[in-house]
Motif scaffolding. Structure first.
Motif, PDB file in Angstrom:
ATOM      1  N   ASN A  42       0.839  -1.192   0.000  1.00 21.76           N
ATOM      2  CA  ASN A  42       0.000   0.000   0.000  1.00 21.76           C
ATOM      3  C   ASN A  42       0.873   1.240   0.000  1.00 21.76           C
ATOM      4  OD1 ASN A  42      -1.890   2.074   0.538  1.00 21.76           O
ATOM      5  ND2 ASN A  42      -3.221   0.604   1.608  1.00 21.76           N
ATOM      6  N   LYS A  43       0.805   2.037  -1.052  1.00 23.80           N
ATOM      7  CA  LYS A  43       1.655   3.209  -1.200  1.00 23.80           C
ATOM      8  C   LYS A  43       1.094   4.443  -0.494  1.00 23.80           C
ATOM      9  CE  LYS A  43       4.288   0.802  -3.877  1.00 23.80           C
ATOM     10  NZ  LYS A  43       5.546   0.262  -3.375  1.00 23.80           N
ATOM     11  N   SER A  44      -0.132   4.348   0.005  1.00 18.88           N
ATOM     12  CA  SER A  44      -0.751   5.526   0.604  1.00 18.88           C
ATOM     13  C   SER A  44      -0.304   5.764   2.027  1.00 18.88           C
ATOM     14  CB  SER A  44      -2.280   5.366   0.583  1.00 18.88           C
ATOM     15  OG  SER A  44      -2.679   4.283   1.412  1.00 18.88           O
ATOM     16  N   GLY A  45       0.395   4.768   2.607  1.00 19.15           N
ATOM     17  CA  GLY A  45       0.835   4.912   3.988  1.00 19.15           C
ATOM     18  C   GLY A  45      -0.164   4.364   4.976  1.00 19.15           C
ATOM     19  N   THR A  46      -1.353   3.932   4.494  1.00 17.37           N
ATOM     20  CA  THR A  46      -2.324   3.325   5.387  1.00 17.37           C
ATOM     21  C   THR A  46      -2.079   1.835   5.445  1.00 17.37           C
ATOM     22  OG1 THR A  46      -3.875   3.030   3.569  1.00 17.37           O
ATOM     23  CG2 THR A  46      -4.031   5.078   4.822  1.00 17.37           C
ATOM     24  N   GLY A  47      -2.513   1.226   6.531  1.00 20.12           N
ATOM     25  CA  GLY A  47      -2.285  -0.207   6.697  1.00 20.12           C
ATOM     26  C   GLY A  47      -0.911  -0.486   7.252  1.00 20.12           C
ATOM     27  N   THR A  48      -0.774  -1.654   7.858  1.00 15.24           N
ATOM     28  CA  THR A  48       0.489  -1.979   8.517  1.00 15.24           C
ATOM     29  C   THR A  48       1.194  -3.167   7.889  1.00 15.24           C
ATOM     30  OG1 THR A  48      -0.624  -3.487  10.027  1.00 15.24           O
ATOM     31  CG2 THR A  48      -0.435  -1.194  10.722  1.00 15.24           C
ATOM     32  N   GLY A  49       0.530  -3.858   6.958  1.00 15.30           N
ATOM     33  CA  GLY A  49       1.148  -5.057   6.415  1.00 15.30           C
ATOM     34  C   GLY A  49       1.010  -6.250   7.334  1.00 15.30           C
ATOM     35  N   LEU A  50       0.117  -6.159   8.321  1.00 15.77           N
ATOM     36  CA  LEU A  50      -0.039  -7.262   9.269  1.00 15.77           C
ATOM     37  C   LEU A  50      -1.198  -8.192   8.920  1.00 15.77           C
ATOM     38  CD1 LEU A  50       0.562  -5.384  12.621  1.00 15.77           C
ATOM     39  CD2 LEU A  50       1.995  -7.157  11.649  1.00 15.77           C
ATOM     40  N   GLY A  51      -2.130  -7.738   8.050  1.00 14.82           N
ATOM     41  CA  GLY A  51      -3.335  -8.511   7.796  1.00 14.82           C
ATOM     42  C   GLY A  51      -3.077  -9.924   7.319  1.00 14.82           C
ATOM     43  N   LEU A  52      -2.297 -10.091   6.253  1.00 15.34           N
ATOM     44  CA  LEU A  52      -2.039 -11.421   5.710  1.00 15.34           C
ATOM     45  C   LEU A  52      -1.096 -12.219   6.594  1.00 15.34           C
ATOM     46  CD1 LEU A  52      -1.814 -10.653   1.888  1.00 15.34           C
ATOM     47  CD2 LEU A  52      -3.689 -11.718   3.149  1.00 15.34           C
ATOM     48  N   SER A  53      -0.225 -11.518   7.331  1.00 16.42           N
ATOM     49  CA  SER A  53       0.623 -12.215   8.295  1.00 16.42           C
ATOM     50  C   SER A  53      -0.228 -12.828   9.403  1.00 16.42           C
ATOM     51  CB  SER A  53       1.655 -11.252   8.881  1.00 16.42           C
ATOM     52  OG  SER A  53       2.413 -11.888   9.880  1.00 16.42           O
ATOM     53  N   ILE A  54      -1.248 -12.093   9.831  1.00 18.64           N
ATOM     54  CA  ILE A  54      -2.175 -12.606  10.848  1.00 18.64           C
ATOM     55  C   ILE A  54      -2.931 -13.815  10.296  1.00 18.64           C
ATOM     56  CG2 ILE A  54      -4.297 -12.059  12.105  1.00 18.64           C
ATOM     57  CD1 ILE A  54      -3.176  -9.180  12.378  1.00 18.64           C
ATOM     58  N   CYS A  55      -3.354 -13.735   9.028  1.00 22.80           N
ATOM     59  CA  CYS A  55      -4.028 -14.880   8.393  1.00 22.80           C
ATOM     60  C   CYS A  55      -3.141 -16.116   8.434  1.00 22.80           C
ATOM     61  CB  CYS A  55      -4.372 -14.542   6.944  1.00 22.80           C
ATOM     62  SG  CYS A  55      -5.634 -13.277   6.735  1.00 22.80           S
ATOM     63  N   HIS A  56      -1.891 -15.936   8.054  1.00 24.36           N
ATOM     64  CA  HIS A  56      -0.938 -17.050   8.046  1.00 24.36           C
ATOM     65  C   HIS A  56      -0.777 -17.636   9.439  1.00 24.36           C
ATOM     66  CE1 HIS A  56       3.070 -18.962   7.933  1.00 24.36           C
ATOM     67  NE2 HIS A  56       2.758 -19.259   6.691  1.00 24.36           N
ATOM     68  N   SER A  57      -0.685 -16.768  10.444  1.00 22.54           N
ATOM     69  CA  SER A  57      -0.510 -17.221  11.823  1.00 22.54           C
ATOM     70  C   SER A  57      -1.715 -18.017  12.308  1.00 22.54           C
ATOM     71  CB  SER A  57      -0.274 -16.002  12.728  1.00 22.54           C
ATOM     72  OG  SER A  57      -0.203 -16.389  14.082  1.00 22.54           O
ATOM     73  N   ILE A  58      -2.907 -17.542  12.002  1.00 21.04           N
ATOM     74  CA  ILE A  58      -4.126 -18.234  12.448  1.00 21.04           C
ATOM     75  C   ILE A  58      -4.240 -19.606  11.782  1.00 21.04           C
ATOM     76  CG2 ILE A  58      -6.649 -18.171  12.387  1.00 21.04           C
ATOM     77  CD1 ILE A  58      -6.448 -15.116  12.691  1.00 21.04           C
ATOM     78  N   VAL A  59      -3.936 -19.661  10.488  1.00 24.44           N
ATOM     79  CA  VAL A  59      -3.991 -20.949   9.779  1.00 24.44           C
ATOM     80  C   VAL A  59      -3.018 -21.940  10.402  1.00 24.44           C
ATOM     81  CG1 VAL A  59      -3.508 -22.094   7.581  1.00 24.44           C
ATOM     82  CG2 VAL A  59      -4.808 -19.970   7.609  1.00 24.44           C
ATOM     83  N   LYS A  60      -1.800 -21.485  10.696  1.00 24.61           N
ATOM     84  CA  LYS A  60      -0.805 -22.376  11.294  1.00 24.61           C
ATOM     85  C   LYS A  60      -1.216 -22.816  12.690  1.00 24.61           C
ATOM     86  CE  LYS A  60       1.905 -22.651   7.832  1.00 24.61           C
ATOM     87  NZ  LYS A  60       1.964 -23.953   7.100  1.00 24.61           N
ATOM     88  N   GLU A  61      -1.882 -21.940  13.441  1.00 28.42           N
ATOM     89  CA  GLU A  61      -2.367 -22.315  14.770  1.00 28.42           C
ATOM     90  C   GLU A  61      -3.356 -23.470  14.693  1.00 28.42           C
ATOM     91  OE1 GLU A  61      -2.241 -18.420  17.674  1.00 28.42           O
ATOM     92  OE2 GLU A  61      -3.864 -18.570  16.232  1.00 28.42           O
ATOM     93  N   HIS A  62      -4.067 -23.578  13.569  1.00 30.29           N
ATOM     94  CA  HIS A  62      -5.034 -24.661  13.377  1.00 30.29           C
ATOM     95  C   HIS A  62      -4.440 -25.818  12.581  1.00 30.29           C
ATOM     96  CE1 HIS A  62      -7.744 -21.363  14.531  1.00 30.29           C
ATOM     97  NE2 HIS A  62      -8.650 -22.282  14.797  1.00 30.29           N
ATOM     98  N   ASP A  63      -3.084 -25.860  12.496  1.00 30.34           N
ATOM     99  CA  ASP A  63      -2.375 -26.934  11.793  1.00 30.34           C
ATOM    100  C   ASP A  63      -2.751 -27.004  10.314  1.00 30.34           C
ATOM    101  OD1 ASP A  63      -1.079 -27.759  14.145  1.00 30.34           O
ATOM    102  OD2 ASP A  63      -2.827 -28.954  14.737  1.00 30.34           O
ATOM    103  N   GLY A  64      -3.108 -25.852   9.739  1.00 31.90           N
ATOM    104  CA  GLY A  64      -3.505 -25.814   8.341  1.00 31.90           C
ATOM    105  C   GLY A  64      -2.426 -25.252   7.437  1.00 31.90           C
ATOM    106  N   ASN A  65      -2.776 -25.078   6.169  1.00 38.47           N
ATOM    107  CA  ASN A  65      -1.871 -24.515   5.174  1.00 38.47           C
ATOM    108  C   ASN A  65      -2.584 -23.408   4.410  1.00 38.47           C
ATOM    109  OD1 ASN A  65       0.257 -26.509   5.613  1.00 38.47           O
ATOM    110  ND2 ASN A  65      -1.097 -27.965   4.591  1.00 38.47           N
TER     111      ASN A  65
END
Length: 385
Positions: A335-358
């Motif tokens: 995101n070039k506008s400066g909004t957002g932190t870049g954490l959204g998809l990282s959080i998705c990845h973390s939640i999936v791994k917590e459930h032993d998923g891919n």
């Protein structure tokens, strides 16, 4: 033998000696150009050769005073063998073995109240059969390590700032929902029937619960406890996440067509709150990619023998090949506008791994497809459609 013949031999020997001496001086000149100390040590820990940098390192002005002295005394001011010494009596049965790969050590060294970090390289040198000397190279890496530590501290500070920003980013969703619902209640409470008011109060209650879960996750961030799961319907959770995102981002969602394809209920154990956050982050990511343009978000569920697969696809333009491998990295954002932190998809990845998923992503023909797979436990059986 005639005197002329003897004189010729002597001249030849002298020329050979001079030639050898000249080569030795050339090698010594090359040796002294090296900025790091280089020391040749015999099997009894005595210094046999050293370059100019060694004299400076040892604070000794005379080369001859270094020779035939114990290396640990001259170099490190010790009374006995250094504990980090690789014991230079290295032996090998392979006469063809090369010694280009050094034995390395990194040590802390104090000299005249000055702390140094030294990187030592030891190269075994086969002097005779079953007799090895050692070439030791000493590199002062103090400044390099100090820079690395400073860089590490700066990265930690940056990560802390981004973490705080990420917390605000996560809490912003339920807080925005509460704010919007309260504004609606304030503007229309006199004209709305009790059941509508009660419905909006339930929405506020749900958003407060989501905020509490986020805070709880932050508090328990350092814990390694396995996520607590309950048997739930993933289709119901996906619909709830979709409805919440539409409510939070009405303008971004205005021109979006949603398609959910499933042939029956899909139940398996998962954490309802975290799973809803997973799909909210995915859906929000797609909406932001559309940037108010019309488009379609499709969600398809499939079941194989031991897995449930959820495919989330949008036609918002795709992800460039140059960044697609980075999108799950914490704090990465395009995101070039400066909004957002870049954490959204990282959080998705973390939640999936917590459930032993891919989770995986593919992008082609202006489309982006996320495939999320969760394992089924043996006691969960497929329901008939």
């Amino acid at each position: 033998m005639s005197s002329n013949s003897q004189s010729g031999n002597n001249n030849g020997d002298s020329a050979s000696v001079e030639k050898v001496a000249e080569k030795a001086r050339e090698l010594e000149a090359i040796y002294d150009v090296v900025q790091d100390p280089l020391v040749l040590i015999d099997s009894d820990f005595n210094i046999q050769r050293a370059n100019l940098a060694t004299i400076l390192f040892a604070k000794n002005n005379k080369y001859d005073e270094l020779l035939d002295r114990k290396c640990y005394e001259v170099l490190y001011q010790r009374n006995d063998i250094c504990p980090y010494c690789p014991k230079i009596n290295v032996k090998t049965k392979d006469k063809n073995q090369t010694y280009s790969t050094p034995i390395t050590r990194e040590i802390f060294f104090r000299s005249e109240d000055k702390k140094q970090t030294l990187f030592l390289e030891f190269y075994p040198y086969p002097k005779q059969e079953d007799l090895f000397w050692m070439v030791e190279k000493i590199s002062d890496v103090t400044k390099q390590r100090d820079k690395e530590e400073e860089s590490f501290r700066m990265r930690n500070l940056a990560s802390l700032g981004i973490l705080i920003s990420g917390i605000a980013h996560e809490l912003n969703n339920p807080l925005t929902g509460i704010s919007l619902t309260l504004q609606n209640l304030k503007a229309n409470w006199q004209n709305q029937p009790p059941e509508q008011i009660e419905k909006r109060l339930d929405m506020i209650k749900n958003d407060v619960s989501r905020a509490a879960i986020i805070v709880s996750d932050i508090i328990s961030f350092a814990k390694t406890d396995k996520v607590k799961v309950t048997l739930g319907d993933i289709v119901e959770t996906i619909n709830r996440a979709k409805d919440t995102v539409i409510r939070l981002y009405p303008h971004l969602s205005k021109n979006i067509v949603w398609r959910i394809s499933c042939d029956h209920e899909y139940q398996f154990p998962f954490h309802p709150g975290k799973m809803e956050r997973l799909f909210m982050n995915l859906f929000r990511n797609s909406l932001q990619a559309f940037d108010y343009r019309p488009g379609e978000i499709s969600i398809e569920l499939r079941k194989t023998k031991n897995w449930i697969h959820i495919i989330v696809e949008d036609n918002a333009g795709g992800i460039p090949d140059s960044i697609i491998q980075k999108i799950f990295d914490p704090f990465f954002t395009s995101n070039k506008s400066g909004t957002g932190t870049g954490l959204g998809l990282s959080i998705c990845h973390s939640i999936v791994k917590e459930h032993d998923g891919n989770i995986s992503v593919k992008s082609s023909e202006q489309k982006t497809r996320f495939t999320i797979s969760f394992p089924l436990t043996n006691d969960i059986t497929e329901q008939n459609p």
